[in-house]
Design a protein around this motif. Structure first.
Motif, PDB file in Angstrom:
ATOM      1  N   UNK B 159      30.731  -5.863  11.836  1.00  0.00           N
ATOM      2  CA  UNK B 159      30.088  -6.733  12.509  1.00  0.00           C
ATOM      3  C   UNK B 159      30.122  -6.490  14.256  1.00  0.00           C
ATOM      4  N   UNK B 160      31.099  -5.661  14.627  1.00  0.00           N
ATOM      5  CA  UNK B 160      31.167  -5.292  15.863  1.00  0.00           C
ATOM      6  C   UNK B 160      30.469  -4.082  16.195  1.00  0.00           C
ATOM      7  N   UNK B 161      30.151  -3.251  15.145  1.00  0.00           N
ATOM      8  CA  UNK B 161      29.489  -2.009  15.122  1.00  0.00           C
ATOM      9  C   UNK B 161      27.797  -2.265  15.326  1.00  0.00           C
ATOM     10  N   UNK B 162      27.613  -3.365  14.860  1.00  0.00           N
ATOM     11  CA  UNK B 162      26.096  -3.585  14.927  1.00  0.00           C
ATOM     12  C   UNK B 162      26.066  -5.209  14.509  1.00  0.00           C
ATOM     13  N   UNK B 163      25.593  -5.890  15.580  1.00  0.00           N
ATOM     14  CA  UNK B 163      25.058  -7.186  15.215  1.00  0.00           C
ATOM     15  C   UNK B 163      23.875  -7.596  15.902  1.00  0.00           C
ATOM     16  N   UNK B 164      23.243  -8.784  15.329  1.00  0.00           N
ATOM     17  CA  UNK B 164      22.051  -9.059  15.754  1.00  0.00           C
ATOM     18  C   UNK B 164      22.086 -10.545  16.068  1.00  0.00           C
ATOM     19  N   UNK B 165      21.429 -11.156  17.115  1.00  0.00           N
ATOM     20  CA  UNK B 165      21.349 -12.613  17.422  1.00  0.00           C
ATOM     21  C   UNK B 165      19.822 -12.910  17.738  1.00  0.00           C
ATOM     22  N   UNK B 166      19.456 -14.052  17.166  1.00  0.00           N
ATOM     23  CA  UNK B 166      18.125 -14.426  17.161  1.00  0.00           C
ATOM     24  C   UNK B 166      18.167 -15.699  17.383  1.00  0.00           C
ATOM     25  N   UNK B 167      18.197 -16.299  18.693  1.00  0.00           N
ATOM     26  CA  UNK B 167      18.057 -17.888  19.045  1.00  0.00           C
ATOM     27  C   UNK B 167      16.760 -18.354  18.676  1.00  0.00           C
ATOM     28  N   UNK B 168      15.669 -17.659  18.580  1.00  0.00           N
ATOM     29  CA  UNK B 168      14.429 -18.256  18.029  1.00  0.00           C
ATOM     30  C   UNK B 168      13.726 -16.868  17.770  1.00  0.00           C
ATOM     31  N   UNK B 169      12.525 -17.227  17.218  1.00  0.00           N
ATOM     32  CA  UNK B 169      11.351 -16.206  16.657  1.00  0.00           C
ATOM     33  C   UNK B 169      11.314 -15.139  17.946  1.00  0.00           C
ATOM     34  N   UNK B 170      11.061 -15.791  19.189  1.00  0.00           N
ATOM     35  CA  UNK B 170      10.607 -15.163  20.101  1.00  0.00           C
ATOM     36  C   UNK B 170      11.630 -14.367  21.077  1.00  0.00           C
ATOM     37  N   UNK B 171      13.039 -14.826  20.791  1.00  0.00           N
ATOM     38  CA  UNK B 171      14.077 -14.339  21.671  1.00  0.00           C
ATOM     39  C   UNK B 171      14.966 -13.624  20.776  1.00  0.00           C
ATOM     40  N   UNK B 364       1.301 -13.040  29.644  1.00  0.00           N
ATOM     41  CA  UNK B 364       2.013 -12.860  28.665  1.00  0.00           C
ATOM     42  C   UNK B 364       2.973 -11.532  28.490  1.00  0.00           C
ATOM     43  N   UNK B 365       3.935 -11.333  28.189  1.00  0.00           N
ATOM     44  CA  UNK B 365       4.593 -10.132  27.976  1.00  0.00           C
ATOM     45  C   UNK B 365       6.054 -10.181  27.502  1.00  0.00           C
ATOM     46  N   UNK B 366       6.858  -9.194  27.754  1.00  0.00           N
ATOM     47  CA  UNK B 366       8.150  -8.953  27.359  1.00  0.00           C
ATOM     48  C   UNK B 366       9.117  -8.868  28.351  1.00  0.00           C
ATOM     49  N   UNK B 399       6.845 -10.259  12.642  1.00  0.00           N
ATOM     50  CA  UNK B 399       7.886  -9.827  13.052  1.00  0.00           C
ATOM     51  C   UNK B 399       8.552 -10.656  13.991  1.00  0.00           C
ATOM     52  N   UNK B 400       9.768 -10.898  14.118  1.00  0.00           N
ATOM     53  CA  UNK B 400      10.274 -11.767  15.234  1.00  0.00           C
ATOM     54  C   UNK B 400      10.841 -10.914  16.349  1.00  0.00           C
ATOM     55  N   UNK B 401      11.289 -11.468  17.499  1.00  0.00           N
ATOM     56  CA  UNK B 401      11.836 -10.542  18.445  1.00  0.00           C
ATOM     57  C   UNK B 401      12.960  -9.673  18.244  1.00  0.00           C
ATOM     58  N   UNK B 402      13.716 -10.168  17.223  1.00  0.00           N
ATOM     59  CA  UNK B 402      14.839  -9.396  16.862  1.00  0.00           C
ATOM     60  C   UNK B 402      14.496  -8.257  16.117  1.00  0.00           C
ATOM     61  N   UNK B 403      13.543  -8.240  15.179  1.00  0.00           N
ATOM     62  CA  UNK B 403      13.035  -7.014  14.423  1.00  0.00           C
ATOM     63  C   UNK B 403      12.529  -6.042  15.388  1.00  0.00           C
ATOM     64  N   UNK B 404      11.881  -6.295  16.791  1.00  0.00           N
ATOM     65  CA  UNK B 404      11.236  -5.536  17.558  1.00  0.00           C
ATOM     66  C   UNK B 404      12.610  -4.777  18.337  1.00  0.00           C
ATOM     67  N   UNK B 405      13.608  -5.539  18.561  1.00  0.00           N
ATOM     68  CA  UNK B 405      14.748  -5.053  19.205  1.00  0.00           C
ATOM     69  C   UNK B 405      15.317  -4.051  18.452  1.00  0.00           C
ATOM     70  N   UNK B 406      15.280  -4.303  16.909  1.00  0.00           N
ATOM     71  CA  UNK B 406      15.936  -3.634  15.991  1.00  0.00           C
ATOM     72  C   UNK B 406      15.284  -2.200  15.839  1.00  0.00           C
ATOM     73  N   UNK B 426      12.797 -10.858  25.189  1.00  0.00           N
ATOM     74  CA  UNK B 426      12.158 -12.572  25.105  1.00  0.00           C
ATOM     75  C   UNK B 426      10.726 -12.206  25.277  1.00  0.00           C
ATOM     76  N   UNK B 427       9.930 -12.828  24.212  1.00  0.00           N
ATOM     77  CA  UNK B 427       8.589 -12.881  24.422  1.00  0.00           C
ATOM     78  C   UNK B 427       8.247 -14.137  25.503  1.00  0.00           C
TER      79      UNK B 427
END
Ligand SMILES: [Zn+2]
Ligand SMILES: [Zn+2]
Lengths: 425, 430
Positions: B159-171, B364-366, B399-406, B426-427
């Motif tokens: 979990x420490x080596x790779x973790x993802x956080x998705x507060x919303x679809x756009x963040x 609009x932007x990121x 795709x949600x923001x986390x997918x793009x970050x990934x 964050x979108x």
């Protein structure tokens, strides 16, 4: 109860840009021996060449050997005797008998011996018909039984096109194990090898008819000590990779790659036949996408499976490194069996060239074989090579072809070319 | 931490900086820097000012954002406190059984997450019963019992080596060990509180054994402080849109950096030379207003769909100082000191007050916050904008923001993954 282990020998370190991962996987079965085999349903079919060429001492010896074999087969084992020429005949149970195979018991043994005594030699040779009949007979015994056949021939498979035998073997793959024996100097080593290889059995040359009985006794003894009827070797390789080959490299060379079946999109299955208490080694080669230095990935999972149960699993890994001390090393097992495979090829190519009258190629190839036998410590191969060539320099592989060699010596060298030695520790 | 092909990790230097600059570069060396490339023979050592911090006797719980995992036996021993209860008894690691200080998020021995102390909750991912094993960090495939992915063969990551956080679809954000490094010393914390998006990214600049804990603790402490300014929070920012609102968040940013620093100091170390430190970048999005703060060389970018991208942070780095002195970029980037940073959070931090900047996102932007593990491969705002746009296009509908970050993290790994990589997106609708 039988259990398996799997050990992996490899250098997992790859240089930057490298993609090919090689490993030797040793699979060892224990508790699979005679005791375990005793509780297993088993079936034996003995195929004797009855073509015209057999007439004489060979035929009498083969009949005698078949009778000896009946004494070795334990009571309760399903069995049948097949006589083969350009057609196949069920010798026992008699053609008019209601069941295709019967269980061994004293009365059946005595009657079968009588039937063998009545066999007559005559006709041509079409081995695919023999094997096809054996395959049919085996379908009549209970599911899960260990199925084993012996095929004895003295001649060339001359009554049918080569493709007929190959196609039949392809169809019968995985249905039963067949140990194949050639007696005398008139059979074709490559044909007997093809049968044994396709049906996961052994192949041997029997120099003299008087040795047939001993050979039969040995084959049946080994067969009855195999307590695992069938095991499958499974090789998983990652998405986007390519499984280059899977070869058995010990105790003898056998390329399993053409026998691949698809278990799932990333997993290939290869039949390995029945197992006693023994070790077999496999050379697995996988091509993966190159990864940045520091990356690690699994390149293959090699598993031995019986039924649907994974019995043992070995992991083949890839780790990219910039340390050339790590990446330049060649694993000794991989190097050894790569050399042994090259040795077998050099012997077979050399003998084929010699048979075709191409002495120049034969000299080069057999010279290379001498060199490889020395390098890989295969002393048996060296002594067999000595009967065919005069060795001038073993290290450099310079040889002269011997004149007036015994055909049997060449055949023995050819037959044994696939036998490998283990890595010297 | 300027683009440099042989970039190594951030590393704690030792000893004194020579008073004069290093001869081979001919460029002056600041007296107080942290070198982040240990492979360079000419790298100057850091000046170690005397640590102001006395002994920190009570480990501050880094578990600031409430984590509500499924009930676990070990959860009972996890302190809820923010530090009141001192000398908590050690807790056994659920993975290896090692005794770990209560409140630790990860086992110091095996790196496994301590039950009930996962870095962040994952609101978007269904909080259903935990799957038997985390899916593969590289391809999302199933990880087999032998520890390798059943699809791509990648080894399982903790979990420490790779973790993802998705507060919303756009963040959403992804924090990843990368390829070359043995540990992930990057960390991130993000949330949407009362409609205000808040993001913190820290990059452990030390190979001290606990800098992975330090960066995580810093992120959590900073996020908790920023959350106080959200609607309904104890320090709710009520100022109307305008300069006053920016100032109010600026105060919170200063406090958040200070709390993060305290959290770093609170990581228990055996000897002072082991003390870890980290970079810091934080952003708050309140309506259209983006307020960022940074210490060190982790960055924030504004990447609008139309028009030019903007880097919102100024690195506290030797390279930046040289550029400001007018030294050509090519010379700076090829220097062995290119990876030295001049400010950080930690025991010997020269100055804690973050640099801040603000922006009105009217189109609009990121908004992108990242560690140098990403921007080392793509530093210019316009290049990053192009990278994000093409990544968004490749990720496709849904795709949600986390997918793009990934996907950005995967891209950096494909470039070599020579450092830990964190990308948080964050979108913003404009
Ligand atoms: Zn542990
Ligand atoms: Zn995967």
């Amino acid at each position: 109860m039988a259990s398996f282990t799997a050990e992996v020998f490899q250098n997992e370190f790859l240089a930057e840009g490298a993609t090919d991962v090689h490993a030797i996987v040793r699979v060892t079965a224990s508790g699979a021996g005679a005791a375990s085999a005793g509780s297993l349903e088993a079936a034996e079919v003995i195929m004797i060449d009855t073509s015209g060429s057999m007439a004489g001492a060979s035929f009498a010896a083969a009949q005698e050997a078949a009778k000896v074999a009946l004494d070795v087969i334990v009571d309760g084992t399903w069995f049948a005797i097949v006589g083969g020429s350009h057609v196949a005949n069920r010798v026992f149970p008699y053609p008019n008998a209601p069941s295709a195979m019967v269980r061994m018991e004293p009365a059946a043994r005595a009657e079968a011996k009588r039937a063998i005594g009545m066999m007559r030699a005559g006709g041509g040779t079409a081995m695919s018909t023999w094997l096809q009949l054996a395959g049919q007979l085996f379908t009549t015994v209970p599911h899960g039984a260990r199925r084993h056949a012996i095929l004895l021939t003295d001649g060339k498979n001359e009554s049918e096109p080569k493709s007929q035998l190959t196609a039949t073997l392809e169809r019968l793959q995985g249905q039963f194990r067949c140990d194949a024996r050639g007696v005398g100097s008139r059979y074709v080593v490559a044909e007997v090898r093809e049968i044994a290889s396709a049906l996961m059995g052994s192949d041997e040359l029997i120099r003299d008819p008087s040795q047939i009985a001993a050979s039969f006794r040995q084959m049946l003894g080994e067969s009855m000590a195999r307590g695992v009827a069938e095991a499958q070797l499974r090789v998983w390789a990652p998405q986007g990779s390519q499984l280059l080959f899977v070869k058995q490299v010990s105790p003898k060379l056998d390329d399993l790659t053409p026998r691949k079946t698809v278990v799932n999109p990333l997993t290939s299955g290869f039949p390995t036949g029945s197992w006693g208490d023994e070790s077999r080694e496999y050379h697995v080669a996988v091509r993966v996408g190159s990864k940045p230095v520091g990356a690690e990935q699994l390149a293959a999972r090699v598993q031995i499976v019986t039924g649907d149960q994974v019995q043992a699993s070995g992991l083949v890994k890839a780790m990219w490194s910039s340390d050339s001390n790590l990446t330049a090393r060649i694993n000794p097992e991989v190097a050894h069996y790569t050399g042994q495979a090259e040795l077998a090829e050099a012997i077979q190519d050399g003998l084929a060239a010699k048979a075709a009258g191409d002495e120049a190629t034969a000299t080069v190839k057999l010279g290379r074989a001498v060199q490889l036998a020395k390098e890989t410590g295969n002393d048996e191969a060296t002594s067999r090579l000595r009967r065919v060539v005069e060795i001038e320099n073993e290290e450099q592989g310079t040889v002269r072809l011997k004149r007036n060699t015994d055909k049997l010596d060449e055949m023995a060298l050819d037959t044994a070319s696939t036998k490998t030695t283990r890595v010297r520790k | 931490m300027v683009s440099e092909p042989t970039t190594g990790d951030a590393q704690r230097p030792a000893g004194q900086v020579p008073a004069e600059g290093l001869p081979e570069s001919g460029l002056p060396v600041p007296e107080h820097v942290k070198i982040t490339d240990p492979d360079e023979p000419g790298a100057p050592a850091e000046t170690r000012t005397s640590p102001e911090a006395g002994p920190v006797d009570e480990p501050e719980s880094p578990a600031a954002p409430a984590v509500e995992p499924a009930s676990e036996a070990t959860r009972a021993v996890e302190p809820e406190s923010t530090g009141e209860s001192e000398s908590e008894p050690d807790v056994a690691c659920p993975s290896c059984g090692a005794q770990v200080a209560a409140g630790s998020k990860f086992c110091e021995v095996c790196g496994s997450p301590m039950t009930g102390a996962a870095p962040e909750p994952e609101p978007v991912v269904a909080a259903a019963a935990a799957p038997p094993a985390r899916p593969c960090a590289r391809c999302g495939g199933r990880v087999a019992a032998d520890g390798y992915c059943e699809e791509c063969g990648a080894p399982a990551m903790s979990e420490r080596d790779h973790f993802e956080v998705s507060p919303s679809a756009t963040v959403g954000g992804v924090c990843d060990r990368g390829i070359t490094h043995a540990r992930n010393e990057d960390a991130m914390a993000l949330d949407i509180v009362g409609g205000v998006t808040m993001i913190v990214v820290c990059d452990g600049v030390s190979t001290a054994p606990l800098s992975d804990q330090a960066s995580l603790a810093a992120c959590a402490a900073a996020l908790a402080t920023l959350a106080e300014g959200a609607p309904g929070g104890p320090r709710e920012v009520t100022e109307p849109p305008g300069g006053a609102r920016t100032s109010a968040w600026g105060v919170l940013h200063d406090d958040a950096a200070a709390r993060a620093n305290e959290a770093v100091l609170a990581v228990p170390v055996e000897q002072p030379s082991d003390a870890p430190s980290c970079t810091y970048v934080a952003a708050v999005v309140h309506d259209q207003r983006v307020v960022v703060a940074s210490v060190g060389d982790s960055r924030a970018y504004w990447l609008p769909d139309e028009g030019r991208g903007v880097r919102l942070t100024i690195d506290d780095s030797w390279a930046q100082e040289m550029l400001e002195l007018g030294v050509p970029a090519s010379r700076v980037e090829s220097s062995p000191h290119a990876h030295a940073i001049t400010r950080w959070l930690g025991p010997d931090a020269p100055e804690l007050k973050p640099r801040t900047d603000t922006l009105m996102a009217t189109t609009p932007g990121w908004l992108l916050l990242c560690s140098d593990g990403l921007w080392n491969y793509c530093a210019e705002a316009d290049d990053l904008g192009e990278l994000v746009r093409s990544t968004v296009a490749a990720a496709g509908e849904g795709a949600i923001a986390t997918d793009v970050a990934g996907a950005l993290v995967s891209w950096a790994n494909d470039q070599g993954g020579r450092d830990n990589i964190t990308a948080v997106l964050a979108r913003l609708p404009g």
